[in-house]
Design a protein around this motif. Structure first.
Motif, PDB file in Angstrom:
ATOM      1  N   UNK A 117       4.001  -1.404   3.695  1.00  0.00           N
ATOM      2  CA  UNK A 117       3.617   0.000   2.973  1.00  0.00           C
ATOM      3  C   UNK A 117       4.855   0.600   2.609  1.00  0.00           C
ATOM      4  N   UNK A 118       4.555   1.725   1.675  1.00  0.00           N
ATOM      5  CA  UNK A 118       5.646   2.641   1.109  1.00  0.00           C
ATOM      6  C   UNK A 118       5.261   4.109   0.999  1.00  0.00           C
ATOM      7  N   UNK A 119       6.195   4.889   0.616  1.00  0.00           N
ATOM      8  CA  UNK A 119       5.956   6.230   0.170  1.00  0.00           C
ATOM      9  C   UNK A 119       6.713   6.506  -1.208  1.00  0.00           C
ATOM     10  N   UNK A 120       6.279   7.248  -2.298  1.00  0.00           N
ATOM     11  CA  UNK A 120       7.079   7.610  -3.343  1.00  0.00           C
ATOM     12  C   UNK A 120       7.617   8.908  -3.417  1.00  0.00           C
ATOM     13  N   UNK A 177       9.949   6.393  13.053  1.00  0.00           N
ATOM     14  CA  UNK A 177       8.772   7.035  13.604  1.00  0.00           C
ATOM     15  C   UNK A 177       9.007   7.608  15.056  1.00  0.00           C
ATOM     16  N   UNK A 178       9.717   7.013  15.700  1.00  0.00           N
ATOM     17  CA  UNK A 178      10.284   6.942  17.024  1.00  0.00           C
ATOM     18  C   UNK A 178      10.823   8.792  17.036  1.00  0.00           C
ATOM     19  N   UNK A 179      12.048   8.763  16.142  1.00  0.00           N
ATOM     20  CA  UNK A 179      12.736   9.807  16.242  1.00  0.00           C
ATOM     21  C   UNK A 179      11.620  10.984  15.639  1.00  0.00           C
ATOM     22  N   UNK A 180      10.886  10.713  14.992  1.00  0.00           N
ATOM     23  CA  UNK A 180       9.849  11.935  14.239  1.00  0.00           C
ATOM     24  C   UNK A 180       8.868  12.257  15.228  1.00  0.00           C
ATOM     25  N   UNK A 181       8.368  11.234  16.284  1.00  0.00           N
ATOM     26  CA  UNK A 181       7.722  11.350  17.188  1.00  0.00           C
ATOM     27  C   UNK A 181       8.168  12.322  18.196  1.00  0.00           C
ATOM     28  N   UNK A 182       9.650  11.916  18.597  1.00  0.00           N
ATOM     29  CA  UNK A 182      10.391  12.865  19.550  1.00  0.00           C
ATOM     30  C   UNK A 182      10.606  14.362  18.999  1.00  0.00           C
ATOM     31  N   UNK A 199       0.940  -1.252   0.124  1.00  0.00           N
ATOM     32  CA  UNK A 199      -0.006   0.114   0.062  1.00  0.00           C
ATOM     33  C   UNK A 199       0.826   1.155   0.026  1.00  0.00           C
ATOM     34  N   UNK A 200       0.719   2.016  -0.887  1.00  0.00           N
ATOM     35  CA  UNK A 200       1.530   3.387  -1.030  1.00  0.00           C
ATOM     36  C   UNK A 200       0.941   4.562  -1.330  1.00  0.00           C
ATOM     37  N   UNK A 201       1.517   5.496  -0.431  1.00  0.00           N
ATOM     38  CA  UNK A 201       0.963   6.846  -0.370  1.00  0.00           C
ATOM     39  C   UNK A 201       2.352   7.657  -0.730  1.00  0.00           C
ATOM     40  N   UNK A 202       2.252   9.100  -0.431  1.00  0.00           N
ATOM     41  CA  UNK A 202       3.159  10.103  -0.643  1.00  0.00           C
ATOM     42  C   UNK A 202       4.642   9.855   0.219  1.00  0.00           C
ATOM     43  N   UNK A 203       4.054   9.876   1.619  1.00  0.00           N
ATOM     44  CA  UNK A 203       5.271   9.788   2.827  1.00  0.00           C
ATOM     45  C   UNK A 203       5.041   8.456   3.616  1.00  0.00           C
ATOM     46  N   UNK A 204       4.309   7.543   3.493  1.00  0.00           N
ATOM     47  CA  UNK A 204       4.173   6.219   4.226  1.00  0.00           C
ATOM     48  C   UNK A 204       4.102   6.790   5.777  1.00  0.00           C
ATOM     49  N   UNK A 205       2.924   7.620   5.877  1.00  0.00           N
ATOM     50  CA  UNK A 205       2.641   8.336   7.110  1.00  0.00           C
ATOM     51  C   UNK A 205       1.260   8.015   7.684  1.00  0.00           C
ATOM     52  N   UNK A 230       0.714   5.417  16.446  1.00  0.00           N
ATOM     53  CA  UNK A 230       0.306   3.911  15.646  1.00  0.00           C
ATOM     54  C   UNK A 230       1.318   3.312  14.577  1.00  0.00           C
ATOM     55  N   UNK A 231       1.860   4.271  14.074  1.00  0.00           N
ATOM     56  CA  UNK A 231       2.879   3.789  12.634  1.00  0.00           C
ATOM     57  C   UNK A 231       4.139   3.141  13.532  1.00  0.00           C
ATOM     58  N   UNK A 232       4.506   3.403  14.580  1.00  0.00           N
ATOM     59  CA  UNK A 232       5.754   2.705  15.237  1.00  0.00           C
ATOM     60  C   UNK A 232       5.527   1.752  15.788  1.00  0.00           C
ATOM     61  N   UNK A 233       4.115   1.364  15.826  1.00  0.00           N
ATOM     62  CA  UNK A 233       3.929   0.041  16.757  1.00  0.00           C
ATOM     63  C   UNK A 233       3.517  -0.963  15.480  1.00  0.00           C
ATOM     64  N   UNK A 234       3.600  -0.456  14.219  1.00  0.00           N
ATOM     65  CA  UNK A 234       3.426  -1.468  13.015  1.00  0.00           C
ATOM     66  C   UNK A 234       4.709  -1.608  12.229  1.00  0.00           C
ATOM     67  N   UNK A 235       5.599  -0.750  12.402  1.00  0.00           N
ATOM     68  CA  UNK A 235       7.035  -0.942  11.760  1.00  0.00           C
ATOM     69  C   UNK A 235       7.968   0.303  12.180  1.00  0.00           C
ATOM     70  N   UNK A 236       9.083   0.034  11.906  1.00  0.00           N
ATOM     71  CA  UNK A 236      10.047   1.288  12.518  1.00  0.00           C
ATOM     72  C   UNK A 236      10.072   2.425  11.674  1.00  0.00           C
ATOM     73  N   UNK A 237      10.019   2.639  10.598  1.00  0.00           N
ATOM     74  CA  UNK A 237      10.374   3.798   9.702  1.00  0.00           C
ATOM     75  C   UNK A 237       9.727   3.658   8.562  1.00  0.00           C
TER      76      UNK A 237
END
Length: 197
Positions: free
Chosen positions: A38-41, A64-69, A13-19, A90-97
Motif C-alpha cells: 500500500x502507498x500514498x501519493x 507509524x510508531x513515531x506518529x502514534x507516540x 492499494x493507494x490513497x493520499x497518505x497511506x494511513x 492497526x497500521x503498525x501491525x501491518x508495516x512500519x511506515x
C-alpha cells in the motif's frame, strides 16, 4: 473457494497518505493471502489535528510508531476518541511506515486507488516515466470516503474486485466485462485504464 486462495497478481492499494483507506484494504487483502502493498501519493502524510486548520503533517517514511507516540503525547484522549490512535495501532501491525507510491520501483499487476484525485496522480506519474518492460498494469479507482466506516466497506469492495480479477484466466481480455459486473453488483462506478511498466 477456500480462504487459503493465493493469487499470482501483485496489487498496490493507494490513497493520499497511506494511513486509512489503503491500509484497511492492505490489511484485509493480506489476511486473504493476496500479494499486496500500500502507498500514498500526497506530498506529505496528513492527519487531522485538534483544529481544522492545524493538521498533523509528517514526511513519508516516518514510522507509524513515531506518529502514534507524537499524537499520544500531544493529546492522547482526543486522538483516542477520534480513532486515530486505533488506526495507527492497526497500521503498525501491518508495516512500519507510510510509503510514497512515486518512490516505489516494484512492478504491480493492479493499482487500486481510493479517490479520483489519487487515480489522476498515479496516471500522471505512470505517464511521466518511460516504460522499461512494456508490461501492462490495470489502474482502477473506487471512490471511498476517508473515514473509518467507509474504509472498512471499501476494503471489502476492493477484495471482491481483486478476487474476481484473480479468478480470471485472461485478465486483459476479461477486465471490461468484469468491471461492468462489479459496478452492477456493488452499485459503485469505477474508473479504469491501462498503463505500462
Amino acid at each position: 473457494m477456500s480462504q487459503a486462495y493465493v493469487s499470482p497478481l501483485s496489487i498496490a492499494v493507494i490513497c493520499s497518505s497511506n494511513m486509512n483507506r489503503s491500509m484497511e484494504a492492505h490489511g484485509f487483502l493480506a489476511k486473504k493471502r493476496f500479494k499486496v502493498r500500500s502507498f500514498g501519493t500526497g506530498d506529505k502524510v496528513k492527519l487531522p489535528g485538534t483544529a481544522a486548520d492545524r493538521p498533523n503533517v509528517y514526511e513519508f517514511g516516518t514510522t507509524y510508531d513515531d506518529i502514534y507516540n507524537d499524537l499520544a503525547a500531544k493529546d492522547k484522549q482526543y486522538y483516542t476518541q477520534n480513532g486515530l490512535l486505533h488506526m495507527l495501532d492497526r497500521n503498525r501491525r501491518i508495516k512500519s511506515c507510510p510509503e510514497k507510491f512515486q518512490l516505489c520501483t516494484e512492478r504491480f499487476d493492479v493499482l487500486v486507488t481510493c479517490e479520483e484525485r489519487v487515480y489522476d496522480q498515479v496516471i500522471e506519474f505512470m505517464e511521466s516515466k518511460t516504460p522499461s518492460y512494456n508490461l501492462p498494469v490495470h489502474v482502477i479507482n473506487i471512490d471511498i470516503q476517508d473515514n473509518h466506516e467507509e474504509a472498512t466497506v471499501g476494503a471489502f469492495l476492493i477484495c471482491d474486485l481483486i478476487t474476481m480479477m484473480a479468478q480470471s484466466e485472461d485478465l486483459d481480455n476479461d477486465i471490461d466485462e468484469l468491471l461492468h459486473d462489479f459496478e452492477n453488483k456493488c452499485q459503485r462506478s469505477v474508473l479504469h485504464c491501462v498503463q505500462f511498466y
